[in-house]
Design an enzyme around this catalytic site. Structure first.
Site, PDB file in Angstrom:
ATOM      1  N   LYS A 207       0.806  -1.262  -0.319  1.00 49.47           N
ATOM      2  CA  LYS A 207       0.139  -0.001   0.065  1.00 49.47           C
ATOM      3  C   LYS A 207       0.945   1.157   0.090  1.00 49.47           C
ATOM      4  CE  LYS A 207      -2.889  -0.276   3.143  1.00 49.47           C
ATOM      5  NZ  LYS A 207      -3.233   0.281   4.588  1.00 49.47           N
TER       6      LYS A 207
ATOM      7  N   CYS B 130      25.497   6.326  12.723  1.00 49.77           N
ATOM      8  CA  CYS B 130      24.978   6.582  14.334  1.00 49.77           C
ATOM      9  C   CYS B 130      25.647   5.831  15.138  1.00 49.77           C
ATOM     10  CB  CYS B 130      23.555   6.489  14.333  1.00 49.77           C
ATOM     11  SG  CYS B 130      22.788   7.310  15.799  1.00 49.77           S
TER      12      CYS B 130
ATOM     13  N   HIS C 267      21.864  10.231  10.203  1.00 45.60           N
ATOM     14  CA  HIS C 267      21.611   9.238   9.404  1.00 45.60           C
ATOM     15  C   HIS C 267      21.212   9.806   7.864  1.00 45.60           C
ATOM     16  CE1 HIS C 267      20.332   6.172  12.375  1.00 45.60           C
ATOM     17  NE2 HIS C 267      20.033   7.418  13.150  1.00 45.60           N
TER      18      HIS C 267
ATOM     19  N   GLU D 276      21.058   8.378   5.247  1.00 40.88           N
ATOM     20  CA  GLU D 276      20.073   7.392   4.279  1.00 40.88           C
ATOM     21  C   GLU D 276      18.710   7.930   4.266  1.00 40.88           C
ATOM     22  OE1 GLU D 276      21.168   6.687   7.321  1.00 40.88           O
ATOM     23  OE2 GLU D 276      19.603   5.419   8.675  1.00 40.88           O
TER      24      GLU D 276
HETATM   25  N1  GLN Z   1      21.931   3.946  20.718  1.00 45.29           N
HETATM   26  C1  GLN Z   1      22.612   4.881  20.141  1.00 45.29           C
HETATM   27  C2  GLN Z   1      22.425   6.340  20.937  1.00 45.29           C
HETATM   28  O1  GLN Z   1      21.029   6.324  21.182  1.00 45.29           O
HETATM   29  C3  GLN Z   1      22.670   5.116  18.723  1.00 45.29           C
HETATM   30  C4  GLN Z   1      21.064   5.325  18.043  1.00 45.29           C
HETATM   31  C5  GLN Z   1      21.192   5.070  16.651  1.00 45.29           C
HETATM   32  O2  GLN Z   1      21.881   4.253  16.034  1.00 45.29           O
HETATM   33  N2  GLN Z   1      20.051   5.444  16.069  1.00 45.29           N
HETATM   34  O3  GLN Z   1      22.946   7.461  21.001  1.00 45.29           O
END
Ligand code: GLN
Length: 542
Positions: free
Chosen positions: A21, A389, A515, A517
């Site tokens: 969807k 991250c 991030h 991505e």
């Molecule tokens: N656990 C880590 C933090 O809270 C990394 C978080 C993540 O990779 N999105 O900083």
């Protein structure tokens, strides 16, 4: 409403989940943009959670983060990748949010004297959310995808709200699309319409007449079958559209739907002219996607590997980067705990034939040592490594332990008593005792240091990138890391947070606290993913 009278397209799903969807809604968005229209897309999720931020990726797949820091359903990722719609927290609505708002209003006394009920108070709040998005952006179309499957108890208020909107605005402004399944019974080789008939019946009982039936099937529907569905489900034969399984890539879906006249039938419903599609950038992307000249194998080492959707945006961004390099992408999914169990000291064996390694984000202790071992292996053996991250945090721990001699260095997330807390909480995070919506979320500025690899890849001084984390590089260790050769290449200027790191004497070792991505699109691959694939190809001599 402004002068432009926004038209509304409501997409519901029947028979079962996972029929596509989200992708088909995003694809319709892309096609309508190809006809020159401006649009936005809302996802309405019937669960009680305020947002998926507190759900496990195994429950829900990836949590997609918008520019303004909303933690949302991964379908918003498809909407942003395929269309130009600018999505914010207003594009992601849940039952939890609706009830929260109505209950707060009741407590303030706004409904004084009245009984607060599902109809009209809950349904009015749902309608308000829909109308607000349409009003703000001066849109031609607003597409609204209702999560879940018709027949679920939770989705009834949403279906009632869209029934009312059709009643208020009429057929000329509102279109109902229903996505169903037409299964093939393998032994008889026969396609069956009964599940679709039942699903439409259920929808009609709620007062919703579908205008278009999008029928997911393994092969195109025959004309006979279409006329049978049309007759039993009260739609015209032309409006029964085949949504056939595709063979190679989800990015084939928009043109498959176009060939089956989905966009044409939608425009006809609204009495709009049907002109040829104009999507030159998309055409170019599809052409290179379908005609790769090289092959690249990337290992993704994570914790939620068994579920394809957990790292959805990462896999898509890698695909965009590969297509931009005219390469076919193969992803080797590696469970980091599996490394701890079987491959410690034998990573050569595991990463044989791999051109580059990506370590994505994550939470909690499980599989951390496997990631750290992977990162050490890539650093020492000069294999392109992209850490995102948690990937950055593991790279910092690895460097502290193996290069700076800080034995048992760790993040306080995994070991609160570590002698070297190289990753730790910011003071403002230490005060927080609630989990929902309290991370460092959404877009923040990252300023790149002169002369760094990352700056030359971005080819800009700074970038806005999206975040979702609590822990940070601990600034008191900055000097030690730099003295040992780590390049701290990007900073959030306001309080000097480390956003990106790299190594000079390595062909490609870049980690980001953000991030990237989330901002990669087929027609606009993210520069880091594109360059990571280039370097990975180079690593295997291509
Ligand atoms: N656990 C880590 C933090 O809270 C990394 C978080 C993540 O990779 N999105 O900083």
């Amino acid at each position: 409403m402004k002068d432009k009278k926004t038209k509304f397209i409501f997409v519901t799903g029947g028979v079962c989940s996972s029929l596509g969807k989200g992708i088909s809604t995003a694809s319709l968005g892309l096609l309508l943009e190809g006809h020159g229209y401006k649009l936005s897309i809302i996802k309405m999720d019937p669960y009680i959670n305020i947002d998926p931020g507190t759900m496990s990726p195994f429950q829900h797949g990836e949590v997609y983060v918008t520019e303004d820091g909303a933690e949302t359903d991964l379908d918003l990722g498809y909407y942003e990748r395929l269309t130009n719609a600018k999505l914010t927290r207003k594009n992601s609505v849940s039952t939890g949010q609706i009830y929260y708002e109505v209950i707060m209003r009741e407590r303030r006394g706004d409904y004084l004297g009245r009984t607060v009920q599902v109809i009209p108070h809950i349904t009015n709040e749902i309608k308000k959310r829909i109308y607000d998005v349409a009003n703000e952006d001066d849109l031609d179309f607003l597409l609204v995808e209702i999560g879940g499957t018709v027949g679920d108890i939770e989705s009834i208020p949403f279906l009632e709200a869209i029934r009312q909107i059709r009643q208020e605005l009429g057929k000329t402004r509102v279109l109902n699309v229903h996505l169903t399944l037409v299964p093939t019974i393998t032994v008889a080789g026969e396609q069956k319409t009964k599940p679709t008939q039942h699903s439409v019946k259920e929808l009609m009982e709620l007062g919703i007449l579908p205008d278009i039936l999008l029928c997911r099937s393994s092969r195109p529907l025959t004309d006979d079958l279409k006329s049978k569905i049309a007759l039993f489900c009260n739609v015209s034969e032309r409006n029964v559209i085949s949504a056939v399984d595709i063979s190679h890539s989800i990015y084939e879906i928009p043109y498959m739907l176009h060939e089956n006249k989905y966009d044409e039938v939608v425009l006809e419903h609204f009495g709009l002219p049907v002109k040829p599609l104009h999507l030159p950038e998309w055409d170019a992307f599809i052409k290179s996607l379908m005609n790769p000249r090289k092959k690249v194998t990337i290992a993704v080492v994570g914790k939620y590997i068994s579920l394809q959707d957990s790292y959805r945006s990462i896999y898509e961004a890698l695909t965009h980067g590969a297509v931009a390099n005219n390469a076919e992408l193969e992803i080797v999914r590696v469970e980091s705990e599996e490394i701890e169990r079987k491959y410690m000291g034998k990573l050569d064996e595991l990463f044989k034939g791999v051109s580059g390694i990506l370590v994505p984000g994550g939470f909690g202790n499980r599989g951390i040592e496997g990631k750290i071992a992977t990162i050490e292996y890539a650093r020492v053996n000069k294999i392109p490594l992209f850490g995102i991250c948690l990937g950055l945090q593991c790279a910092v721990i690895e460097f502290a332990r193996h290069v700076c001699g800080m034995e048992n260095a760790n993040s306080t997330e995994f070991d609160p008593t570590t002698p070297y807390p190289v990753i730790s909480l910011l003071e403002e995070q230490e005060m927080i005792d609630k989990l929902g919506g309290t991370m460092r979320l959404g877009a923040y500025l990252c300023v790149f240091k002169d002369g760094t690899k990352i700056k030359s890849i971005y080819n800009t001084d700074s970038a806005m990138e999206r975040h979702r984390h609590r822990f940070e590089f601990t600034l008191k260790f900055k000097q030690i890391f730099e003295d040992h050769g780590m390049v701290l290449s990007g900073f959030y200027p306001e309080n000097n947070l480390v956003e990106t790191i790299e190594y000079k004497d390595h062909p490609w070792f870049i980690c980001t606290q953000f991030h990237p991505e989330f901002k990669s699109k087929p027609v606009k691959p993210h520069p880091l993913f594109k360059d990571f694939i280039r370097a990975s190809l180079e690593n295997t001599g291509q």
